[in-house]
Design an enzyme around this catalytic site. Structure first.
Site, PDB file in Angstrom:
ATOM      1  N   THR A  45      19.578   6.021 -23.200  1.00  0.00           N
ATOM      2  CA  THR A  45      18.353   6.644 -22.691  1.00  0.00           C
ATOM      3  C   THR A  45      17.501   5.589 -22.016  1.00  0.00           C
ATOM      4  OG1 THR A  45      17.184   6.290 -24.788  1.00  0.00           O
ATOM      5  CG2 THR A  45      18.253   8.440 -24.465  1.00  0.00           C
ATOM      6  N   ASN A  47      14.129   4.282 -21.034  1.00  0.00           N
ATOM      7  CA  ASN A  47      12.772   4.503 -21.552  1.00  0.00           C
ATOM      8  C   ASN A  47      11.724   4.187 -20.489  1.00  0.00           C
ATOM      9  OD1 ASN A  47      14.624   4.135 -23.860  1.00  0.00           O
ATOM     10  ND2 ASN A  47      12.769   4.246 -25.098  1.00  0.00           N
ATOM     11  N   GLU A 113      12.069   9.063 -23.203  1.00  0.00           N
ATOM     12  CA  GLU A 113      13.386   8.500 -22.907  1.00  0.00           C
ATOM     13  C   GLU A 113      14.258   9.522 -22.200  1.00  0.00           C
ATOM     14  OE1 GLU A 113      15.520   7.637 -26.436  1.00  0.00           O
ATOM     15  OE2 GLU A 113      13.762   7.580 -27.693  1.00  0.00           O
TER      16      GLU A 113
HETATM   17  N1  RBF Z   1      15.619  12.300 -31.783  1.00  0.00           N
HETATM   18  C1  RBF Z   1      15.333  13.001 -32.918  1.00  0.00           C
HETATM   19  O1  RBF Z   1      14.970  12.413 -33.922  1.00  0.00           O
HETATM   20  N2  RBF Z   1      15.445  14.372 -32.947  1.00  0.00           N
HETATM   21  C2  RBF Z   1      15.837  15.086 -31.866  1.00  0.00           C
HETATM   22  O2  RBF Z   1      15.909  16.324 -31.948  1.00  0.00           O
HETATM   23  C3  RBF Z   1      16.156  14.374 -30.665  1.00  0.00           C
HETATM   24  N3  RBF Z   1      16.569  15.038 -29.547  1.00  0.00           N
HETATM   25  C4  RBF Z   1      16.892  14.329 -28.432  1.00  0.00           C
HETATM   26  C5  RBF Z   1      17.344  14.997 -27.305  1.00  0.00           C
HETATM   27  C6  RBF Z   1      17.682  14.311 -26.154  1.00  0.00           C
HETATM   28  C7  RBF Z   1      18.190  15.064 -24.956  1.00  0.00           C
HETATM   29  C8  RBF Z   1      17.568  12.898 -26.121  1.00  0.00           C
HETATM   30  C9  RBF Z   1      17.926  12.120 -24.890  1.00  0.00           C
HETATM   31  C10 RBF Z   1      17.111  12.213 -27.244  1.00  0.00           C
HETATM   32  C11 RBF Z   1      16.764  12.912 -28.406  1.00  0.00           C
HETATM   33  N4  RBF Z   1      16.306  12.257 -29.536  1.00  0.00           N
HETATM   34  C12 RBF Z   1      16.015  12.958 -30.664  1.00  0.00           C
HETATM   35  C13 RBF Z   1      15.998  10.823 -29.485  1.00  0.00           C
HETATM   36  C14 RBF Z   1      17.080   9.903 -30.010  1.00  0.00           C
HETATM   37  O3  RBF Z   1      16.917   9.745 -31.383  1.00  0.00           O
HETATM   38  C15 RBF Z   1      16.873   8.580 -29.257  1.00  0.00           C
HETATM   39  O4  RBF Z   1      17.241   8.764 -27.914  1.00  0.00           O
HETATM   40  C16 RBF Z   1      17.627   7.426 -29.835  1.00  0.00           C
HETATM   41  O5  RBF Z   1      17.155   7.154 -31.123  1.00  0.00           O
HETATM   42  C17 RBF Z   1      17.511   6.173 -28.969  1.00  0.00           C
HETATM   43  O6  RBF Z   1      16.184   5.754 -28.822  1.00  0.00           O
HETATM   44  P1  ADP Z   2      17.182   0.985 -24.935  1.00  0.00           P
HETATM   45  O1  ADP Z   2      16.951   1.153 -26.382  1.00  0.00           O
HETATM   46  O2  ADP Z   2      16.797  -0.376 -24.422  1.00  0.00           O
HETATM   47  O3  ADP Z   2      16.554   2.077 -24.139  1.00  0.00           O
HETATM   48  P2  ADP Z   2      19.749   2.304 -24.678  1.00  0.00           P
HETATM   49  O4  ADP Z   2      20.908   2.004 -25.590  1.00  0.00           O
HETATM   50  O5  ADP Z   2      19.017   3.587 -24.871  1.00  0.00           O
HETATM   51  O6  ADP Z   2      18.767   1.065 -24.748  1.00  0.00           O
HETATM   52  O7  ADP Z   2      20.307   2.190 -23.209  1.00  0.00           O
HETATM   53  C1  ADP Z   2      19.456   2.483 -22.143  1.00  0.00           C
HETATM   54  C2  ADP Z   2      19.806   1.755 -20.877  1.00  0.00           C
HETATM   55  O8  ADP Z   2      21.141   2.047 -20.480  1.00  0.00           O
HETATM   56  C3  ADP Z   2      18.913   2.262 -19.750  1.00  0.00           C
HETATM   57  O9  ADP Z   2      17.685   1.539 -19.683  1.00  0.00           O
HETATM   58  C4  ADP Z   2      19.787   2.027 -18.531  1.00  0.00           C
HETATM   59  O10 ADP Z   2      19.553   0.721 -18.026  1.00  0.00           O
HETATM   60  C5  ADP Z   2      21.220   2.123 -19.067  1.00  0.00           C
HETATM   61  N1  ADP Z   2      21.935   3.376 -18.741  1.00  0.00           N
HETATM   62  C6  ADP Z   2      23.228   3.436 -18.324  1.00  0.00           C
HETATM   63  N2  ADP Z   2      23.621   4.692 -18.114  1.00  0.00           N
HETATM   64  C7  ADP Z   2      22.567   5.490 -18.407  1.00  0.00           C
HETATM   65  C8  ADP Z   2      22.350   6.922 -18.366  1.00  0.00           C
HETATM   66  N3  ADP Z   2      23.324   7.771 -17.979  1.00  0.00           N
HETATM   67  N4  ADP Z   2      21.138   7.389 -18.709  1.00  0.00           N
HETATM   68  C9  ADP Z   2      20.159   6.551 -19.091  1.00  0.00           C
HETATM   69  N5  ADP Z   2      20.295   5.198 -19.159  1.00  0.00           N
HETATM   70  C10 ADP Z   2      21.481   4.654 -18.815  1.00  0.00           C
HETATM   71 MG    MG Z   3      16.708   4.122 -24.738  1.00  0.00          MG
END
Ligand code: RBF
Ligand code: ADP
Ligand code: MG
Length: 210
Positions: A45, A47, A113
């Site tokens: 994700t 951020n 994110e």
């Molecule tokens: N985190 C939660 O704790 N509960 C959720 O229902 C939840 N839904 C998510 C849905 C999407 C589409 C995305 C991208 C993230 C979601 N997350 C949720 C956040 C997830 O825990 C987080 O992306 C990771 O912990 C990385 O920061």
């Molecule tokens: P962080 O905790 O630093 O956000 P993540 O494990 O969530 O790390 O990875 C996020 C990073 O991965 C983004 O900042 C981006 O540079 C890279 N990335 C690669 N592919 C994707 C994608 N499909 N969607 C979002 N981020 C992506």
């Molecule tokens: Mg992230």
């Protein structure tokens, strides 16, 4: 604590497109998050900073999962470089995002994110990302395990992909790349949404007169 949500609707909203307050806009530079998206969930994700000054609506919207479009200004040298494919250096992809506290992880600060629905060849930290958020998918939940969280996120991705594959939900005048399973990559240009904002030139480039 929740299991994967049963019987979820396959599409969000009517074919005609988003209804107010959507679309909402958000933009910023991709920053580091908690470091668990890719590693723990297998779902990276990107951020963005959560700022009341830049995004006045953010403190008043419900925490939860949203969907829409992400425009990325990928630099020359990145394997997905926007140059020849983009408009003003931006490529536009479908996205799903979470705004909130990640109840499964009990964060104390609110994060925004974005999981971009495209397979990238590399990271894009520091890149300008603009979001056109077109709708709400569900509330954030606390799950009984990681598998349940990942299962619901994967369903969010499918719901978003399908929902955004409809013309009423696509920006007009902007090439967007939607990979619809079973249908291949749909390149939409003539949607119903104002999308110019997503691909307007970068501020720096306007100042430099490029
Ligand atoms: N985190 C939660 O704790 N509960 C959720 O229902 C939840 N839904 C998510 C849905 C999407 C589409 C995305 C991208 C993230 C979601 N997350 C949720 C956040 C997830 O825990 C987080 O992306 C990771 O912990 C990385 O920061
Ligand atoms: P962080 O905790 O630093 O956000 P993540 O494990 O969530 O790390 O990875 C996020 C990073 O991965 C983004 O900042 C981006 O540079 C890279 N990335 C690669 N592919 C994707 C994608 N499909 N969607 C979002 N981020 C992506
Ligand atoms: Mg992230």
């Amino acid at each position: 604590m929740a299991s994967p949500t049963p019987n979820r609707p396959p599409l969000i909203g009517a074919a005609s497109g988003p209804v107010p307050p959507y679309p909402l806009r958000m933009s910023g530079t991709v920053i580091s998050g908690f470091g668990r998206g890719s590693k723990e969930l297998g779902i990276p994700t990107a951020n963005l900073p959560v700022s009341d000054a830049l995004t006045p609506w953010i403190s008043s919207v419900a925490s939860g999962v949203y969907f829409g479009w992400a425009a990325l200004h990928l630099p020359a040298g990145h394997s997905d470089y926007s140059g020849e494919k983009g408009v003003n250096g931006f490529r536009v992809f479908p996205m799903v995002m979470s705004i909130g506290y990640n109840p499964f992880y009990k964060n104390t600060v609110r994060s925004a994110e974005v999981h971009v629905l495209h397979k990238f060849g590399g990271d894009f930290y520091g890149v300008e990302m603009r979001l056109l958020i077109v709708g709400f998918i569900r509330e954030e939940l606390d799950y009984s395990g990681l598998e349940a969280l990942v299962a619901d996120i994967n369903m969010d991705c499918e719901v978003a992909r399908r929902s955004l594959g409809r013309e009423g939900w696509a920006p007009k005048g902007v090439v967007v790349e939607v990979d619809v399973p079973g249908e291949g990559v749909k390149v939409l240009r003539e949607g119903g949404l104002e999308g110019e904002w997503l691909v307007r030139p970068l501020e720096e480039e306007v100042k430099e007169g490029n």
